[in-house]
Design an enzyme around this catalytic site. Structure first.
Site, PDB file in Angstrom:
ATOM      1  N   HIS A   1       0.834  -1.212   0.000  1.00  0.00           N
ATOM      2  CA  HIS A   1       0.000   0.000   0.000  1.00  0.00           C
ATOM      3  C   HIS A   1       0.862   1.253   0.000  1.00  0.00           C
ATOM      4  CE1 HIS A   1      -3.839   1.983   0.391  1.00  0.00           C
ATOM      5  NE2 HIS A   1      -3.405   2.702   1.421  1.00  0.00           N
TER       6      HIS A   1
ATOM      7  N   GLN B   1       2.656  11.234  -1.074  1.00  0.00           N
ATOM      8  CA  GLN B   1       2.680  11.598   0.342  1.00  0.00           C
ATOM      9  C   GLN B   1       4.090  11.556   0.942  1.00  0.00           C
ATOM     10  OE1 GLN B   1      -0.525   9.539   2.435  1.00  0.00           O
ATOM     11  NE2 GLN B   1      -2.050  10.261   0.976  1.00  0.00           N
TER      12      GLN B   1
ATOM     13  N   ARG C   1      -5.805  14.786   7.229  1.00  0.00           N
ATOM     14  CA  ARG C   1      -6.255  14.680   5.846  1.00  0.00           C
ATOM     15  C   ARG C   1      -6.401  16.065   5.203  1.00  0.00           C
ATOM     16  NH1 ARG C   1     -11.735  11.916   3.446  1.00  0.00           N
ATOM     17  NH2 ARG C   1     -12.640  13.826   4.288  1.00  0.00           N
TER      18      ARG C   1
ATOM     19  N   TYR D   1      -4.663   7.984  -6.600  1.00  0.00           N
ATOM     20  CA  TYR D   1      -5.945   8.689  -6.739  1.00  0.00           C
ATOM     21  C   TYR D   1      -5.873  10.139  -7.184  1.00  0.00           C
ATOM     22  CZ  TYR D   1      -5.160  10.207  -1.851  1.00  0.00           C
ATOM     23  OH  TYR D   1      -4.648  10.727  -0.697  1.00  0.00           O
TER      24      TYR D   1
ATOM     25  N   HIS E   1      -9.706   0.810   1.019  1.00  0.00           N
ATOM     26  CA  HIS E   1      -9.540   1.248   2.414  1.00  0.00           C
ATOM     27  C   HIS E   1     -10.821   0.880   3.151  1.00  0.00           C
ATOM     28  CE1 HIS E   1      -6.963   4.826   0.840  1.00  0.00           C
ATOM     29  NE2 HIS E   1      -6.146   4.055   1.515  1.00  0.00           N
TER      30      HIS E   1
ATOM     31  N   GLU F   1     -10.937   2.077   8.796  1.00  0.00           N
ATOM     32  CA  GLU F   1      -9.680   2.565   9.354  1.00  0.00           C
ATOM     33  C   GLU F   1      -9.931   3.396  10.616  1.00  0.00           C
ATOM     34  OE1 GLU F   1      -7.505   5.042   6.645  1.00  0.00           O
ATOM     35  OE2 GLU F   1      -5.710   5.071   7.904  1.00  0.00           O
TER      36      GLU F   1
ATOM     37  N   HIS G   1      -6.083  -1.623   5.967  1.00  0.00           N
ATOM     38  CA  HIS G   1      -6.307  -1.241   7.374  1.00  0.00           C
ATOM     39  C   HIS G   1      -7.244  -2.243   8.050  1.00  0.00           C
ATOM     40  CE1 HIS G   1      -4.105   2.262   6.240  1.00  0.00           C
ATOM     41  NE2 HIS G   1      -5.082   2.774   5.516  1.00  0.00           N
TER      42      HIS G   1
ATOM     43  N   ASP H   1       2.156   3.018   2.971  1.00  0.00           N
ATOM     44  CA  ASP H   1       1.021   3.930   2.931  1.00  0.00           C
ATOM     45  C   ASP H   1       1.420   5.405   2.789  1.00  0.00           C
ATOM     46  OD1 ASP H   1      -1.415   5.203   3.255  1.00  0.00           O
ATOM     47  OD2 ASP H   1      -2.019   4.131   5.040  1.00  0.00           O
TER      48      ASP H   1
HETATM   49  C1  NGQ Z   1      -5.598   8.405   1.494  1.00  0.00           C
HETATM   50  N1  NGQ Z   1      -4.910   7.580   3.644  1.00  0.00           N
HETATM   51  O1  NGQ Z   1      -6.356   8.121   0.573  1.00  0.00           O
HETATM   52  O2  NGQ Z   1      -4.501   8.918   1.296  1.00  0.00           O
HETATM   53  C2  NGQ Z   1      -6.024   8.057   2.891  1.00  0.00           C
HETATM   54  C3  NGQ Z   1      -6.596   9.278   3.564  1.00  0.00           C
HETATM   55  C4  NGQ Z   1      -9.065   9.152   3.227  1.00  0.00           C
HETATM   56  C5  NGQ Z   1      -5.098   6.721   4.646  1.00  0.00           C
HETATM   57  N2  NGQ Z   1      -6.288   6.267   4.834  1.00  0.00           N
HETATM   58  C6  NGQ Z   1      -7.784   9.839   2.869  1.00  0.00           C
HETATM   59  N3  NGQ Z   1      -4.131   6.348   5.429  1.00  0.00           N
HETATM   60  O3  NGQ Z   1      -9.080   8.027   3.708  1.00  0.00           O
HETATM   61  O4  NGQ Z   1     -10.099   9.764   2.986  1.00  0.00           O
HETATM   62 ZN    ZN Z   2      -4.135   4.500   1.954  1.00  0.00          ZN
END
Ligand code: NGQ
Ligand code: ZN
Length: 467
Positions: free
Chosen positions: A64, A69, A90, A129, A243, A246, A280, A331
């Site tokens: 992942h 990031q 976030r 994404y 996801h 989480e 997660h 991640d």
């Molecule tokens: C992400 N990251 O897509 O980067 C997500 C945060 C979300 C993690 N979940 C954004 N660790 O879940 O909306």
């Molecule tokens: Zn993620």
């Protein structure tokens, strides 16, 4: 093109960790595509065979990654709200995402992948994404940012599973996306066109193409069904990552919306099986642990990110009790180090259970050995690539430790691995790393170390928002 006789096709190691456990005097041989065709224990090295400088380990698949990031790792560790949380993090993360360009993404990812290779990862699942230009309009070539990631993987020489992310809503019940999510949004048809477009490109570089419905928050039920069907029509084996569960807020919102918890809902409404990676899956009831494990899906644990974001602790003993499979991912890349993910995972279990050596097994009492073998097998399954360890039919993705490192010298092989994972050394004990039989790291260094680092620093400066 290198001439055939210059290309390495075999390696001898005094000790090697095979899927069945530690073996002595192992000769590994692979073909021109990097696929292992023979693993011989108790062998003598034919003259001229390269010899590993220490114990040989299977390369770790990183299941992942959000590559961009890496540019702000360590830079969100200050109080932004009176009670900081995953959600306030976030908001900060979105500010970085807003400024990514094709050029900066490629530079950040190239350096990240170099770091991964130096840190024991031989392949990566990229959960990708950020698709569109900064104002949310698609690039003239809609696959621009996907291609940047594929190029980065190719330059660094890491194996890649590209998982374009389906993202449509800001919350359960088809809440419209926020303005700062505009770069992520695609219709289901548009996603399927992207996948069709990327299929030959990924195949040409030995990459695997899958799909990542971002989360139940971001993908409404009809879209989830249609996207999974569309992907399956393209490739019935393609990996699917999501996801899930989480954060407790996400669980509460899912119950308010559907009366069910996220994992329960997913298992009831999607064809979850061994193609799936449940990233997660932190907050599950005992029934969800049992049912989730029984599907054969991989739990994608991201120990250091989950700690960094205050997610909670996955119950490994319960998952394993039901035969659950798992692997690790870095991640958000707060940490890029395969050994440290294993350390963090075992330590969180110890802290919550007040026990030691939680992930040791009856057949494999040595924790680092047991964890490495399980995480490699689960990671390979999640990647959908033949990267499941040093065995016939798998790619020659391997890591050699340096037996002369002071932390390892004169120890038995399993203790060398244990010292590497749990000994916390100032310098890395990794000497060499091969991806599909091609040596990418020697003397602990990747050939692109300097140039990729420089380009990364420039890209990071350009990405850090001026307050
Ligand atoms: C992400 N990251 O897509 O980067 C997500 C945060 C979300 C993690 N979940 C954004 N660790 O879940 O909306
Ligand atoms: Zn993620």
């Amino acid at each position: 093109m290198a001439l055939d006789h210059n290309v390495q096709r075999s390696l001898f190691a005094a000790d090697a960790l095979l899927p069945t456990g530690w073996a002595r005097n192992v000769l590994v041989q692979w073909d021109g595509a990097g696929r292992i065709f023979a693993v011989t224990a108790d062998a003598t090295a034919p003259q001229g065979t390269p010899v590993a400088p220490g114990p040989l380990l299977p390369g770790m698949p990183n299941l992942h990654s959000h590559a961009f990031q890496r540019a702000f790792a360590g830079l969100t560790e200050y109080r932004a709200e009176s009670e900081d949380s995953f959600w306030s993090w976030r908001n900060l993360m979105y500010r970085f995402a807003a400024r990514i360009t094709p050029e900066s993404l490629e530079a950040i990812a190239t350096w990240l992948y170099v770091e991964m290779l130096e840190a024991g990862y031989t392949s990566v699942c990229e959960f990708h994404y950020v698709h569109h230009d900064q104002d949310g309009t698609p690039y003239a070539d809609d696959a621009t940012l996907s291609q940047a990631l594929l190029r980065a993987a190719q330059s660094a020489g890491i194996g890649i599973t590209l998982l374009p992310v389906l993202y449509q809503t800001s919350g359960f019940g088809a809440r419209p996306p926020r303005a700062d999510q505009a770069r992520f949004i695609r219709s289901t048809d548009n996603m399927l066109s992207l996948l069709e477009r990327l299929a030959p490109v990924t195949q040409a570089q030995g990459a695997v193409l899958g799909l990542a419905p971002h989360s139940l928050r971001a993908v409404p039920p009809d879209s989830l069904t249609a996207a999974v069907q569309g992907l399956t029509a393209l490739n019935p084996q393609a990996p699917i990552h999501i996801h899930i569960a989480e954060q407790t807020q996400e669980v509460d919102d899912c119950i308010a919306w559907s009366g069910q918890r996220p994992v329960q809902w997913l298992l009831d409404h999607a064809p979850v099986d061994k193609r799936w990676c449940l990233v997660h899956a932190t907050h599950m009831t005992p029934d969800e642990y049992a049912a989730g494990a029984r599907t054969g899906a991989v739990a994608g644990i991201c120990p250091t990110t989950e700690a960094n974001l205050g997610d909670g602790i996955f119950d490994m003993p319960l998952w394993l009790q039901h035969g659950g499979r798992w692997g690790v991912g870095s991640d958000s890349h707060a940490c890029v180090n395969a050994a440290e993910e294993l350390l963090m995972l075992e330590y969180t279990q110890r802290l919550s259970l007040r026990q030691r050596n939680v992930l040791a097994t009856a057949t494999q009492p040595d924790v680092a050995t047991a964890m490495t073998l399980q995480a490699v097998a689960g990671g390979a399954q999640a990647a959908g690539r033949a990267v499941g360890g040093i065995a016939v039919g798998q790619l020659a993705d391997m890591v050699a430790l340096n037996a002369q490192h002071v932390a390892l010298r004169d120890l038995p092989a399993h203790s060398m691995l244990s010292s590497h994972v749990f000994g916390s050394h100032r310098t890395s004990a990794i000497d060499s790393l091969w991806v599909a039989g091609v040596r990418r790291v020697s003397g602990g260094r990747h050939a692109l170390h300097e140039s990729a680092a420089q380009a990364f620093v420039a890209a990071r400066s350009a990405t850090i928002a001026p307050n």
